[in-house]
Design an enzyme around this catalytic site. Structure first.
Site, PDB file in Angstrom:
ATOM      1  N   GLN A  26       2.347  -3.097   9.477  1.00 21.71           N
ATOM      2  CA  GLN A  26       3.344  -2.060   9.181  1.00 21.71           C
ATOM      3  C   GLN A  26       3.172  -1.598   7.742  1.00 21.71           C
ATOM      4  OE1 GLN A  26       7.445  -3.387  10.645  1.00 21.71           O
ATOM      5  NE2 GLN A  26       6.270  -5.272  10.551  1.00 21.71           N
ATOM      6  N   ASP A  69      -0.010  -0.540   2.101  1.00 26.33           N
ATOM      7  CA  ASP A  69      -0.585  -0.829   0.788  1.00 26.33           C
ATOM      8  C   ASP A  69      -2.103  -0.993   0.782  1.00 26.33           C
ATOM      9  OD1 ASP A  69      -1.016  -3.487   1.772  1.00 26.33           O
ATOM     10  OD2 ASP A  69       0.965  -4.101   1.090  1.00 26.33           O
ATOM     11  N   CYS A 118      -2.252  21.680  -1.369  1.00 29.74           N
ATOM     12  CA  CYS A 118      -3.556  21.550  -0.712  1.00 29.74           C
ATOM     13  C   CYS A 118      -4.536  22.574  -1.297  1.00 29.74           C
ATOM     14  CB  CYS A 118      -3.383  21.780   0.787  1.00 29.74           C
ATOM     15  SG  CYS A 118      -4.938  21.875   1.677  1.00 29.74           S
ATOM     16  N   ARG A 142      14.044  -6.185   0.834  1.00 32.95           N
ATOM     17  CA  ARG A 142      15.145  -7.114   0.601  1.00 32.95           C
ATOM     18  C   ARG A 142      15.055  -7.839  -0.740  1.00 32.95           C
ATOM     19  NH1 ARG A 142      13.629  -6.362   5.285  1.00 32.95           N
ATOM     20  NH2 ARG A 142      15.068  -5.968   6.989  1.00 32.95           N
ATOM     21  N   CYS A 146      -2.800  17.175   3.740  1.00 28.84           N
ATOM     22  CA  CYS A 146      -2.059  18.439   3.802  1.00 28.84           C
ATOM     23  C   CYS A 146      -1.081  18.387   4.976  1.00 28.84           C
ATOM     24  CB  CYS A 146      -3.055  19.575   4.013  1.00 28.84           C
ATOM     25  SG  CYS A 146      -2.250  21.167   4.274  1.00 28.84           S
ATOM     26  N   HIS A 170       2.118   2.452  10.217  1.00 23.18           N
ATOM     27  CA  HIS A 170       2.888   3.341   9.340  1.00 23.18           C
ATOM     28  C   HIS A 170       1.994   4.132   8.385  1.00 23.18           C
ATOM     29  CE1 HIS A 170       6.769   0.794   9.996  1.00 23.18           C
ATOM     30  NE2 HIS A 170       6.468   1.552  11.023  1.00 23.18           N
TER      31      HIS A 170
HETATM   32  P1  NAD Z   1      10.055  -6.290   7.036  1.00 22.17           P
HETATM   33  O1  NAD Z   1      11.084  -5.840   7.988  1.00 22.17           O
HETATM   34  O2  NAD Z   1       8.664  -6.374   7.511  1.00 22.17           O
HETATM   35  O3  NAD Z   1      10.653  -7.708   6.366  1.00 22.17           O
HETATM   36  C1  NAD Z   1       9.959  -8.502   5.448  1.00 22.17           C
HETATM   37  C2  NAD Z   1      10.221  -9.977   5.833  1.00 22.17           C
HETATM   38  O4  NAD Z   1       9.302 -10.787   5.117  1.00 22.17           O
HETATM   39  C3  NAD Z   1      11.627 -10.456   5.475  1.00 22.17           C
HETATM   40  O5  NAD Z   1      12.157 -11.204   6.547  1.00 22.17           O
HETATM   41  C4  NAD Z   1      11.379 -11.370   4.249  1.00 22.17           C
HETATM   42  O6  NAD Z   1      12.318 -12.414   4.162  1.00 22.17           O
HETATM   43  C5  NAD Z   1       9.995 -11.888   4.557  1.00 22.17           C
HETATM   44  N1  NAD Z   1       9.213 -12.308   3.401  1.00 22.17           N
HETATM   45  C6  NAD Z   1       9.215 -11.798   2.141  1.00 22.17           C
HETATM   46  N2  NAD Z   1       8.268 -12.395   1.389  1.00 22.17           N
HETATM   47  C7  NAD Z   1       7.663 -13.315   2.190  1.00 22.17           C
HETATM   48  C8  NAD Z   1       6.597 -14.237   1.983  1.00 22.17           C
HETATM   49  N3  NAD Z   1       5.949 -14.361   0.798  1.00 22.17           N
HETATM   50  N4  NAD Z   1       6.227 -15.019   3.025  1.00 22.17           N
HETATM   51  C9  NAD Z   1       6.851 -14.936   4.224  1.00 22.17           C
HETATM   52  N5  NAD Z   1       7.877 -14.066   4.464  1.00 22.17           N
HETATM   53  C10 NAD Z   1       8.253 -13.278   3.464  1.00 22.17           C
HETATM   54  O7  NAD Z   1       9.853  -5.411   5.830  1.00 22.17           O
HETATM   55  P2  NAD Z   1      10.902  -4.514   5.105  1.00 22.17           P
HETATM   56  O8  NAD Z   1      10.836  -4.947   3.700  1.00 22.17           O
HETATM   57  O9  NAD Z   1      12.199  -4.486   5.809  1.00 22.17           O
HETATM   58  O10 NAD Z   1      10.191  -3.101   5.285  1.00 22.17           O
HETATM   59  C11 NAD Z   1      10.287  -2.303   6.435  1.00 22.17           C
HETATM   60  C12 NAD Z   1       9.177  -1.263   6.411  1.00 22.17           C
HETATM   61  O11 NAD Z   1       8.737  -0.820   5.108  1.00 22.17           O
HETATM   62  C13 NAD Z   1       7.932  -1.837   7.037  1.00 22.17           C
HETATM   63  O12 NAD Z   1       7.218  -0.830   7.624  1.00 22.17           O
HETATM   64  C14 NAD Z   1       7.208  -2.323   5.828  1.00 22.17           C
HETATM   65  O13 NAD Z   1       5.901  -2.649   6.097  1.00 22.17           O
HETATM   66  C15 NAD Z   1       7.395  -1.167   4.865  1.00 22.17           C
HETATM   67  N6  NAD Z   1       7.126  -1.643   3.501  1.00 22.17           N
HETATM   68  C16 NAD Z   1       5.821  -1.827   3.198  1.00 22.17           C
HETATM   69  C17 NAD Z   1       5.462  -2.363   1.980  1.00 22.17           C
HETATM   70  C18 NAD Z   1       3.989  -2.562   1.724  1.00 22.17           C
HETATM   71  O14 NAD Z   1       3.172  -1.771   2.204  1.00 22.17           O
HETATM   72  N7  NAD Z   1       3.624  -3.624   1.032  1.00 22.17           N
HETATM   73  C19 NAD Z   1       6.456  -2.748   1.058  1.00 22.17           C
HETATM   74  C20 NAD Z   1       7.822  -2.538   1.408  1.00 22.17           C
HETATM   75  C21 NAD Z   1       8.143  -1.978   2.647  1.00 22.17           C
END
Ligand code: NAD
Length: 257
Positions: free
Chosen positions: A99, A102, A160, A34, A125, A117
């Site tokens: 989830q 990273d 692979c 987002r 592979c 995830h």
């Molecule tokens: P999500 O549905 O887990 O939403 C993220 C939430 O965190 C949102 O409500 C946002 O407002 C809130 N947020 C953002 N920064 C924040 C902070 N500093 N403190 C508190 N709240 C905060 O995640 P998503 O972005 O909809 O992603 C969905 C999927 O993609 C998940 O599996 C997610 O883990 C993965 N994804 C992973 C990474 C990563 O590994 N870092 C990055 C992007 C997406």
């Protein structure tokens, strides 16, 4: 005020289950979906489905470029990741479910992280791509740097070294099954903890939404730390609206003092 309430709940708990989403890593510079601007305006992971990855070399090339852009800057754990590691060292963390792909919880020193995830730190592979069917890998796995080195050496589409199959990061793509044993471990931990804290997750999709649901059903107190509203705020025992590092850091430090 609610940070103090979180501190009190942490003090009263000995089997905390933490459940993190992309929001825990934004303070480390990894954008969630987002965040305005940034990498997700150029790559939509919903287009990079597992089937398209298997079928189309261009999707594979794009996916490698996206991975390098996201994690190439060598992000570091922040105060929220470190707070959970401190909680584990103190023996109060029953389980850490994430989830995220990273690897920052592990970098912060956490062990046995349940990564629903998968992880972007490794590649594996996935085998050859039979027409109309799903490929099946030979089990080969390597650190992700292997793929980047192969690409730097001139391959667009790393294969692979064992069986010549397709190589993919060890993450769960859209359209790919989650590992049932990992989900089972997450559910088991959720049901047997004495406090369930979600951090930086919008809790809008399953399995993300299934775990707090289970905690509520099992009578485990639910805490939500997020910077925006979630669909579970109404049933949570405590909602702390704020940034993950700024909430968890002081709350855990005070609880362990
Ligand atoms: P999500 O549905 O887990 O939403 C993220 C939430 O965190 C949102 O409500 C946002 O407002 C809130 N947020 C953002 N920064 C924040 C902070 N500093 N403190 C508190 N709240 C905060 O995640 P998503 O972005 O909809 O992603 C969905 C999927 O993609 C998940 O599996 C997610 O883990 C993965 N994804 C992973 C990474 C990563 O590994 N870092 C990055 C992007 C997406």
């Amino acid at each position: 005020m609610s940070v103090d309430e979180l501190t009190d709940l942490l003090r009263a708990s000995s089997a905390v289950v933490a459940f993190s989403g992309a929001g825990i890593s934004t303070e480390s510079g990894i954008p969630d979906f987002r965040s305005p601007g940034g990498v997700w305006t150029r790559y939509d992971p919903r287009d990079l489905t597992f089937d398209r990855y298997v079928d189309d070399v261009e999707v594979r090339t794009t996916t490698w470029a996206m991975r390098r852009e996201l994690f190439g800057a060598d992000p570091k754990p922040n105060a929220a990741h470190r707070a959970l590691a401190d909680l584990q060292t103190a023996g109060c963390l029953h389980a850490l479910i994430t989830q995220n792909i990273d690897g920052l919880h592990t970098d912060a020193g956490c062990r046995d992280v349940i990564e629903v995830h998968g992880t972007a730190r490794e590649v594996g592979c996935i085998g050859a791509a039979p027409r109309g069917g799903r490929p099946d890998g030979c089990g080969w796995r390597e650190h992700t740097s292997w793929a980047f080195e192969a690409i730097d050496a001139g391959t667009d589409d790393p294969r692979c070294p064992g069986c010549g199959g397709l190589v993919k990061s060890a993450t769960i793509s859209f359209g790919q099954q989650l590992d049932p044993s990992v989900l089972e471990a997450a559910a088991e931990a959720t049901a047997t903890g004495d406090l369930f804290i979600t951090i930086g997750s919008s809790l809008q999709v399953h399995p993300a939404a299934g775990l707090p649901e289970l905690a509520v059903r099992e009578g485990v107190p639910l805490v939500i730390v997020n910077d925006e509203a979630t669909p579970f705020d109404g049933v949570a025992d405590l909602v702390v609206r704020g940034r993950a590092g700024e909430v968890l850091g002081p709350a855990v430090t005070a609880a362990l003092a």
